[in-house]
Motif scaffolding. Structure first.
Motif, PDB file in Angstrom:
ATOM      1  N   LYS A   1       0.837  -1.199   0.000  1.00  0.00           N
ATOM      2  CA  LYS A   1       0.000   0.000   0.000  1.00  0.00           C
ATOM      3  C   LYS A   1       0.869   1.245   0.000  1.00  0.00           C
ATOM      4  N   ALA A   2       0.411   2.285  -0.676  1.00  0.00           N
ATOM      5  CA  ALA A   2       1.172   3.533  -0.733  1.00  0.00           C
ATOM      6  C   ALA A   2       1.430   4.073   0.670  1.00  0.00           C
ATOM      7  N   ALA A   3       0.471   3.957   1.548  1.00  0.00           N
ATOM      8  CA  ALA A   3       0.619   4.476   2.912  1.00  0.00           C
ATOM      9  C   ALA A   3       1.709   3.747   3.686  1.00  0.00           C
ATOM     10  N   ASP A   4       2.068   2.540   3.251  1.00  0.00           N
ATOM     11  CA  ASP A   4       3.060   1.745   3.967  1.00  0.00           C
ATOM     12  C   ASP A   4       4.428   1.717   3.283  1.00  0.00           C
ATOM     13  N   ASP A   5       4.550   2.357   2.140  1.00  0.00           N
ATOM     14  CA  ASP A   5       5.804   2.323   1.390  1.00  0.00           C
ATOM     15  C   ASP A   5       6.751   3.391   1.936  1.00  0.00           C
ATOM     16  N   PRO A   6       7.957   3.012   2.403  1.00  0.00           N
ATOM     17  CA  PRO A   6       8.866   3.995   3.013  1.00  0.00           C
ATOM     18  C   PRO A   6       9.329   5.088   2.047  1.00  0.00           C
ATOM     19  N   LEU A   7       9.443   4.786   0.752  1.00  0.00           N
ATOM     20  CA  LEU A   7       9.858   5.820  -0.198  1.00  0.00           C
ATOM     21  C   LEU A   7       8.734   6.822  -0.448  1.00  0.00           C
ATOM     22  N   VAL A   8       7.506   6.351  -0.409  1.00  0.00           N
ATOM     23  CA  VAL A   8       6.375   7.283  -0.504  1.00  0.00           C
ATOM     24  C   VAL A   8       6.309   8.142   0.757  1.00  0.00           C
ATOM     25  N   ALA A   9       6.640   7.548   1.893  1.00  0.00           N
ATOM     26  CA  ALA A   9       6.668   8.318   3.148  1.00  0.00           C
ATOM     27  C   ALA A   9       7.703   9.435   3.076  1.00  0.00           C
ATOM     28  N   ALA A  10       8.858   9.151   2.456  1.00  0.00           N
ATOM     29  CA  ALA A  10       9.896  10.182   2.314  1.00  0.00           C
ATOM     30  C   ALA A  10       9.400  11.356   1.479  1.00  0.00           C
TER      31      ALA A  10
END
Length: 525
Positions: A85-94
């Motif tokens: 999930k996008a909410a769980d992807d560390p690169l999306v979090a960055a």
């Protein structure tokens, strides 16, 4: 902030930084961002936070150290990974945590890339786009999407490439930039594909590489076909053959197509900004670059000069001042009377017909023997002064010079030069040591004259070029030396020609010192 109806989007700090030999520090990136903001671009892509520690640090420092007046920062990154999930992807979090108001996501739009590079299905790739765009939009960030390999993907599977565009737009992406990632498109075919993409009702942009030499032309064709967002890099930086040169794109659209892209007066600062960025990147500027190159408005042929003397617009497509550049007259063996008259006027001299004829004849004679004046303005000005005054006028007379190169017992090479000169009624002998014979001569002559002309302490030799002239060979060949000097305010170049490389170097050095003294306001004796 910039008008949102048409976007000028710079990607120098990310895509441009992939150029071979270009390595930007965080401080470099901050400095370039300030220059781009002063031009008035709408968006500056700062890099890929989370994937690159330097880019993560750039966004951290940008929060407190960048006070942007025109541009918004964009953080670059990829859609979420397959099966996460996008909410769980560390690169999306960055990307969320970067502090950038805009996120530019790269997504695959070529079916073969999806299956072979991402190793996932076409349906999952669309889900990755939809999930990531909608997630970041819900978090309050504006989202652009770079449709990577779009044009090659369109050739392979047009329905799928267009579905990527539709999916991103429906999920909330404000712009879908169509990327000619391999740089292989030509303007006519690219324009047709952009028209098809624009029919999806999505707002489309364009991102072109220059592998066919068509990046700028392709960008303009895309705008003609409906793109309202253009991407490019300062000075055309980028991997392989580079990206579309953003300065050329902006100047073409604003001056040739009437687009209002950058603030009033900013375009007139474009040449300065282009060269300031080359100082930061330490990449030699392209002197032939459109609009901002030092040769962009340089005229050499006598026929051109004759026409320009009547009306500068006869051989110039715009007034160079519109982009902060200058017209330059180059003097060479192709020069006619008009070239020399205009060059003299540029240097502050109104030449008589007799002076003009004598100077033209002298230039052609010297260039037939190997001299070049188009790359040595200072030497030409000294020649012009000699012609006007009717005799050689200098600040000093040279009695003799010599250079010794010695290899010591320890294997070290040492160069020692001795110069004997006469100036202001004095005979001066000085010796200098250097890391080569030319460096030693340079130090010796300045050491001799600094006693009488202390301003020479600021003089510095900044470049030295040697060329063996055509039609000669071996150690007896005629050698041309070009020396560039600086006084910490400006640079100038001088030329020397001789069978002996040291003699040619001495000629150029002697002229460089003389010209430096003239710049300092010292009149000849």
């Amino acid at each position: 902030m910039a008008d949102d109806r048409f976007h000028v989007y710079d990607t120098t700090l990310r895509d441009g930084a992939q150029q071979e030999g270009l390595n930007l520090t965080v401080a470099d990136k901050l400095a370039i961002a300030r220059h781009l903001d002063s031009l008035g671009v709408g968006f500056i892509e700062g890099g890929w936070p989370g994937a690159n520690p330097k880019d993560t640090e750039f966004f951290r420092q940008a929060r407190t150290e960048l006070d942007l007046k025109h541009a918004r920062l964009a953080a670059f990154g990829a859609t979420r990974r397959a099966g996460v999930k996008a909410a769980d992807d560390p690169l999306v979090a960055a990307l969320r945590e970067s502090g950038a108001p805009v996120v530019t996501l790269v997504a695959k739009s070529h079916d073969r890339h999806v299956e072979l590079a991402l190793r996932t299905t076409l349906e999952e790739n669309l889900a990755m786009i939809r999930d990531t765009v909608s997630h970041l939009r819900a978090e309050g960030q504006r989202v652009f999407l770079d449709a990577e390999h779009f044009f090659d993907g369109y050739k392979s599977n047009p329905a799928y490439a267009l579905e990527v565009v539709r999916t991103a737009a429906e999920a909330g992406a404000d712009v879908i930039a169509l990327c000619d990632t391999n740089g292989g498109m030509l303007p006519d075919e690219l324009g047709e594909v952009v028209q098809e993409a624009a029919r999806t009702s999505a707002r489309v942009g364009i991102h072109c590489h220059d592998d066919t030499g068509c990046a700028v032309a392709n960008t303009l064709a895309a705008v003609q076909a409906g793109a309202t967002h253009v991407q490019g890099c300062a000075n055309g930086y980028g991997e392989r053959s580079g990206n579309a040169n953003l300065f050329t794109v902006v100047a073409n659209l604003q001056l040739k197509r009437g687009f209002d892209l950058v603030p009033t007066g900013a375009l007139a600062d474009m040449t300065r900004i282009a060269h300031a960025i080359t100082e930061v990147t330490n990449v030699t500027p392209n002197s032939h670059a459109p609009y901002v190159g030092t040769s962009a408005f340089a005229h050499k042929a006598g026929l051109h000069a004759s026409a320009i003397k009547v009306d500068p617009n006869l051989y110039q497509h715009i007034d160079p001042a519109e982009v902060g550049n200058d017209m330059r007259m180059l003097v060479s063996d192709m020069a006619g009377r008009a070239s020399v008259e205009l060059k003299g006027r540029e240097l502050g001299y109104e030449l008589t017909p007799d002076h003009t004829k004598a100077l033209v004849d002298r230039v052609k004679d010297l260039e037939s023997r190997g001299y070049t004046f188009e790359a040595a303005d200072a030497s030409f000005e000294l020649l012009l002064r000699d012609t006007v005054h009717g005799r050689r006028k200098r600040h000093f007379e040279v009695e003799s010079w010599r250079v010794i190169v010695e290899r010591t017992k320890g294997g070290e090479l040492v160069s020692e030069a001795t110069v004997k000169v006469h100036a202001k009624g004095e005979r001066i002998v000085a010796t200098g040591e250097g890391n080569g014979p030319v460096n030693a001569l340079d130090k010796a002559v300045r050491l001799a004259l600094e006693q009488l002309y202390p301003e020479l302490a600021k003089l510095e030799l900044v470049d030295y070029k040697v060329r063996i002239l055509e039609g000669t060979h071996g150690t007896d060949a005629i050698t041309r030396v070009l020396v560039t000097s600086s006084d910490d305010r400006a640079e100038w170049s001088t030329v020397g020609v001789a069978e002996n490389i040291i003699d040619a170097s001495w000629q150029a050095l002697e002229q460089a010192v003389t010209y430096g003294l003239l710049r300092a306001g010292r009149e000849t004796l």
